[in-house]
Motif scaffolding. Structure first.
Motif, short mmCIF file in Angstrom:
data_model
loop_
_atom_site.label_atom_id
_atom_site.label_comp_id
_atom_site.label_asym_id
_atom_site.label_seq_id
_atom_site.Cartn_x
_atom_site.Cartn_y
_atom_site.Cartn_z
N THR A 25 3.94 42.61 -38.78
CA THR A 25 4.51 43.04 -37.50
C THR A 25 5.89 42.43 -37.29
OG1 THR A 25 2.30 43.28 -36.55
CG2 THR A 25 4.15 43.08 -35.00
N ALA A 26 6.03 41.15 -37.66
CA ALA A 26 7.33 40.50 -37.53
C ALA A 26 8.38 41.22 -38.38
CB ALA A 26 7.23 39.03 -37.95
N TRP A 27 7.98 41.62 -39.57
CA TRP A 27 8.91 42.36 -40.42
C TRP A 27 9.28 43.69 -39.77
CZ3 TRP A 27 6.96 46.93 -42.96
CH2 TRP A 27 7.95 47.62 -43.66
N ALA A 28 8.27 44.41 -39.27
CA ALA A 28 8.51 45.74 -38.71
C ALA A 28 9.37 45.67 -37.45
CB ALA A 28 7.18 46.42 -38.40
N ASP A 29 9.15 44.65 -36.63
CA ASP A 29 9.84 44.58 -35.34
C ASP A 29 11.24 43.98 -35.44
OD1 ASP A 29 7.58 45.64 -34.28
OD2 ASP A 29 6.81 43.77 -33.45
N ARG A 30 11.40 43.01 -36.35
CA ARG A 30 12.66 42.27 -36.34
C ARG A 30 13.56 42.58 -37.53
NH1 ARG A 30 10.96 36.29 -36.15
NH2 ARG A 30 9.11 37.05 -37.17
N TYR A 31 12.97 42.90 -38.67
CA TYR A 31 13.76 43.08 -39.88
C TYR A 31 13.37 44.42 -40.50
CZ TYR A 31 13.72 38.11 -38.98
OH TYR A 31 13.78 36.89 -38.37
N CYS A 32 13.74 45.50 -39.81
CA CYS A 32 13.18 46.82 -40.14
C CYS A 32 13.70 47.37 -41.46
CB CYS A 32 13.48 47.80 -39.02
SG CYS A 32 15.23 48.06 -38.72
N HIS A 33 14.74 46.78 -42.04
CA HIS A 33 15.30 47.36 -43.25
C HIS A 33 14.42 47.12 -44.47
CE1 HIS A 33 18.83 47.25 -40.63
NE2 HIS A 33 19.25 48.29 -41.33
N GLY A 34 13.78 45.97 -44.56
CA GLY A 34 12.98 45.74 -45.76
C GLY A 34 12.43 44.34 -45.83
N VAL A 35 11.49 44.16 -46.76
CA VAL A 35 10.89 42.86 -47.01
C VAL A 35 10.69 42.72 -48.51
CG1 VAL A 35 8.55 43.77 -46.66
CG2 VAL A 35 8.94 41.32 -46.50
N VAL A 36 11.02 41.54 -49.03
CA VAL A 36 10.79 41.22 -50.44
C VAL A 36 9.79 40.07 -50.47
CG1 VAL A 36 11.78 40.39 -52.59
CG2 VAL A 36 13.03 42.02 -51.19
N ILE A 37 8.68 40.29 -51.15
CA ILE A 37 7.60 39.30 -51.21
C ILE A 37 7.62 38.67 -52.60
CG2 ILE A 37 5.12 38.94 -50.95
CD1 ILE A 37 5.15 41.71 -49.43
N CYS A 38 7.91 37.38 -52.64
CA CYS A 38 8.05 36.66 -53.91
C CYS A 38 6.90 35.67 -54.09
CB CYS A 38 9.36 35.90 -53.97
SG CYS A 38 10.81 36.96 -53.74
N GLY A 39 6.49 35.48 -55.32
CA GLY A 39 5.46 34.50 -55.60
C GLY A 39 4.91 34.67 -57.00
N PRO A 40 4.18 33.65 -57.48
CA PRO A 40 3.57 33.76 -58.81
C PRO A 40 2.41 34.75 -58.80
CG PRO A 40 2.90 31.73 -57.75
CD PRO A 40 3.94 32.34 -56.87
#
Length: 897
Positions: A25-40
């Motif tokens: 929800t935080a991604w959708a509401d505040r950073y609507c352009h995109g999300v990159v999920i990093c991790g092993p």
């Protein structure tokens, strides 16, 4: 990458779906352009991406998942060709990309896309440029996953740069998160050893953890005893899916690099120079890039390790026996050719040769076993020692083997071996070592309590030198103190100096310091006990490694006892938990008593749920190595905690196990404290008179041994259950004999309860809260509030109530007579209150009459008066009003487990 970043564990996969949704929800509401999920691998990137995609779909975006691959990257726009409308001319990229953006932005087409791109780093440059234009135009939301360590390159960095993309870094579980997820998944707590094994095996990888747990459940290796989940000894095995997952990861290795992985499977750590014999530099570099190995600095050497412990398990299972033999012998030869200069090289060489051929040079095996013993790897030490042919055994070999057998709980085998050493001893050192080993084995093993003392006294009668007499006298002190004779033991230690360098024998000094700390704590001299414990710990850390001494954390056991009775309850718990982490795998015996005394500290703090957990750990560990001495205090503590938490059924089961356990009068809990479970079960049932009787008799037993801190504990509980007037004077006497703040605070509580003085009760609550005795503080404040209310002091009653509620909130659901009946029974006489509690607990009138030595008619009259005053008409309503749990029917099957 963009400037927005959040560190996040893969916690949502443990059942915390609400937190995962909050991130999406935080991604959708505040950073609507995109999300990159990093991790092993295996930390939950895909699961979080799924939630982000679902959140976008709820907002009206059309979701699509694509996987970028090396093959697709060879074709421009190969990964996202489905986004391009038919007929677009791609010969002019600038014009074509603008056309695509315009077409997708057309509201009439309703074709806004939420695009999930797996392995973003493999996206081709042309697709990255087009995606950036679509993101800027607001017609594409990017959801991307990237494995940690993968190079993104300038093109992808341009795609995600400028602050428009929200980055989330997923990390593996830490130990605490692993414990929490296991508790949630299994609907109950897991033992400390089990937590260690699963955390170590999984490496905090949530996917691997899940498969390990499922595999252990399916095989029956992970079971609950009704209190905690425990894993059978040995390496946990997972499911076929786990094997497939690891095989898939290992398949990423080039065949040229396979020899390095195989070597690491058996060596665990490999010098870079040795890896150069197995594979070319580019093959080794590829292993690091694919995340299969780690490069570490070990002093002046560069070492390689497998990136995950499960990789080694899978590799070992796949390597044929002859190939295994060849690898191990070649590595042993290489290490020996270098001169075997490292401290652990002998251990490694011997272990490799033994695994390859089933034998090795006896001198090398003994040296390796000695190193394994000092590393507290007792199973490995035992395997190495048992590989030595009998004709090569010496007295030193037998003493080391006896020490290892003792640490692993093989008491009878250790006794037989030490008796043999004693019969063949040729000098003072061998005689002393045999006697000390035997008496220690008898104290902690399942031998009759007087056997160790008889053996010691016989040895003293035949002692030849002053050193022998000194060491045996110190050993006698240890025996007596462990048998709850602290005064007698302390007298034997009068000449013990605080400086170990002044002692003729390191082992005797450490045993003496351990014993002295324990005796001083039992006698209430807690300040001096704490000082001795710190001396002993510091000395144990720097003692000569040639001495057969226990882990330094063992010296923390009596320190926890001293800190608890001094009033340093939070510090005692902190040290107990830390020391347990250090010893839970390397010293099973120490781990049992660390758990028991940590549980006792939590009980004194009024945290019954956490105390119950630690008592359950102690019981499970004691059963695992058949340490009978610890069973009765463990089950008594379990019963007391369950009773205070209102779980009568569990309390009854624990008390049944307590009663069926052998009575061995040795250990850290003197006679008396093991009656706490019986007393509190009586109290929970409403049998307060019986509870008080049990506690007062137990206190007399503690008094007879001189263990004043235990006597004070028992008398305080008797005061809480209605005997304050009878015990207040003795508690005041004990407070004068004891150091610290706990004893005086408890004496003040008893006096305030006896006087029913709200001012004194309020002061006692403040004292007890300061030292962290939360339940006692809550009870004192509750009684103060009731007394103030009765006196018409509403404002003071409200303040006391607020303190009571604050303290009770930390007591994990504890339910005691002083907490649950204070306000509701204000109008009742003491006799009416006692009868009402018994009736609420399910006791029939005729049984109440027998307990209180009254007629049934008198009991019923008092009960009717109580009904009228409380406004109830049935026993069920009475139980609800008093907050008293009703008695559960006994479960014969569970009681016999």
């Amino acid at each position: 990458m963009g400037t927005q970043r959040q560190q996040l564990s893969p916690w949502p996969l443990a059942g915390r779906e609400s937190q995962l949704q909050e991130i999406a929800t935080a991604w959708a509401d505040r950073y609507c352009h995109g999300v990159v999920i990093c991790g092993p691998a295996g930390v939950g990137k895909s699961r979080l991406a799924e939630e982000c995609l679902a959140r976008a779909a709820r907002d009206g975006w059309k979701g699509r998942r694509v996987t970028a691959t090396a093959a697709a990257a060879a074709v421009p726009l190969g990964a996202i060709a489905h986004l391009i409308p038919p007929g677009v001319d791609l010969s002019d990229p600038v014009k074509a990309f603008a056309t695509v953006a315009t077409a997708l932005a057309d509201p009439g087409r309703n074709r806004r896309w939420a695009l999930w791109v797996d392995d973003l780093h493999l996206l081709d440059a042309t697709s990255a440029v087009l995606l950036r234009q679509l993101i800027d135009a607001g017609v594409v939301r990017l959801i991307a996953t990237v494995r940690t360590g993968e190079p993104l390159g300038e093109t992808i960095d341009a795609l995600t740069g400028g602050g428009a993309v929200y980055r989330v870094d997923l990390t593996p579980f830490d130990r605490q998160q692993t414990e929490t997820v296991l508790r949630a998944a299994l609907a109950g707590p897991v033992g400390r050893r089990t937590l260690h094994d699963l955390y170590t095996a999984s490496g905090g990888n949530v996917l691997y953890l899940r498969e390990l747990v499922q595999g252990a459940l399916q095989s029956g290796a992970l079971v609950s005893d009704g209190e905690i989940w425990e894993l059978a000894e040995g390496r946990p095995t997972g499911t076929p899916k786990l094997t497939e997952l690891i095989e898939t990861r290992l398949a990423a290795a080039d065949s040229a690099a396979r020899p390095v992985l195989e070597l690491l499977a058996f060596t665990e750590a490999l010098p870079l120079a040795d890896a150069e014999h197995a594979a070319q530099p580019e093959a080794r570099e590829a292993l690091e890039q694919t995340g299969l190995i780690q490069i570490l600095a070990d002093r002046r050497r560069t070492m390689l390790r497998l990136a995950h412990p499960l990789y080694g398990e899978e590799l070992r299972n796949s390597i044929p026996a002859l190939r295994r033999r060849k690898l191990l012998l070649e590595q042993a030869d290489r290490t020996q050719a270098y001169g075997a200069r490292r401290r652990d090289d002998a251990l490694r060489i011997a272990s490799w040769r033994l695994a390859a051929t089933g034998t090795a040079d006896p001198a090398l095996l003994l040296r390796a076993a000695t190193l394994a013993r000092h590393a507290r790897d007792y199973p490995q030490a035992l395997a190495l020692l048992q590989a030595i042919p009998e004709e090569h055994y010496t007295t030193a070999t037998r003493l080391i083997l006896a020490e290892v057998l003792f640490q692993l709980g093989h008491w009878d085998r250790a006794e037989a071996l030490l008796a043999e050493v004693g019969r063949s001893a040729t000098g003072e050192r061998e005689r002393i070592a045999a006697i000390l080993g035997r008496t220690r084995n008898m104290v902690w093993g399942n031998f009759p309590p007087g056997q160790a003392l008889a053996l010691n006294q016989d040895a003293q009668a035949n002692a030849v030198t002053a050193t022998e007499c000194h060491v045996l006298r110190s050993a006698e002190a240890f025996i007596r103190i462990m048998a709850s004779q602290p005064k007698e033991g302390l007298t034997l230690l009068e000449d013990l100096e605080p400086d170990i360098t002044m002692a003729p024998d390191d082992g005797a000094w450490l045993r003496g310091a351990f014993s002295k700390t324990t005796a001083l704590a039992m006698l209430g001299h807690t300040h001096e006990a704490i000082a001795w414990a710190e001396h002993a710990y510091a000395a144990n850390m720097h003692v000569d490694e040639g001495a057969l001494v226990s882990h330094a954390a063992v010296q923390r056991i009596p320190l926890i006892l001293a800190l608890s009775d001094n009033g340093n309850l939070a510090e005692a718990t902190r040290i107990g938990e830390y020391a347990d982490t250090a010893t839970s795998r390397i010293s099973p015996l120490a781990a049992i008593w660390l758990a028991l005394l940590t549980a006792r500290a939590q009980w004194l703090a009024g945290h019954p749920a956490r105390a119950r957990y630690w008592y359950a750990n102690a019981a499970a560990r004691a059963r695992a190595i058949d340490h009978k001495m610890a069973l009765r205090p463990s089950f008594s503590g379990l019963a007391a905690c369950a009773a205070v938490l209102g779980d009568q059924h569990a309390a009854e089961i624990a008390l049944t196990e307590h009663d069926h356990s052998p009575r061995l009068a040795m250990g850290f809990q003197p006679p008396g404290e093991e009656n706490l479970g019986q007393a509190w079960l009586h109290a929970t049932r409403g049998h307060l008179e019986q509870a008080r009787s049990v506690l007062i008799q137990a206190a007399k037993a503690a008094q007879a041994t001189g263990c004043v801190t235990s006597e004070a504990l028992l008398l305080t509980d008797a005061a809480r259950l209605g005997a304050a007037a009878a015990v207040q004077d003795r508690l005041a006497e004990l407070a004068a004999q004891c150091d610290g703040t706990l004893a005086p605070s408890r004496a003040h509580l008893a006096a305030a309860l006896a006087a029913n003085n709200p001012e004194r009760l309020q002061n006692a609550a403040a004292e007890l809260e300061t030292i962290g005795a939360d339940l006692l503080a809550a009870e004192a404040a509750t009684q103060a509030a009731t007394a103030w209310q009765r006196a018409g002091q509403a404002r003071k009653a409200a303040a006391a109530t607020q303190r009571a509620q604050s303290c009770a909130a930390r007591c994990q659901g504890a339910r005691t007579p002083l907490l649950t009946t204070a306000h509701t029974t204000t109008a009742l006489t003491n006799r009416e209150k006692e009868i009402a509690l018994l009736a609420a607990g399910g006791t029939a009138s005729k049984d109440i009459a027998a307990i209180l030595h009254l007629s049934v008619r008198t009991v019923n009259n008092h009960l009717q008066h109580a009904y009228a005053k409380l406004g109830v008409t049935t026993r069920r309503e009475l139980a609800g009003t008093l907050g008293t749990p009703t008695t559960h029917p006994r479960n014969p099957t569970a009681a016999a487990r």
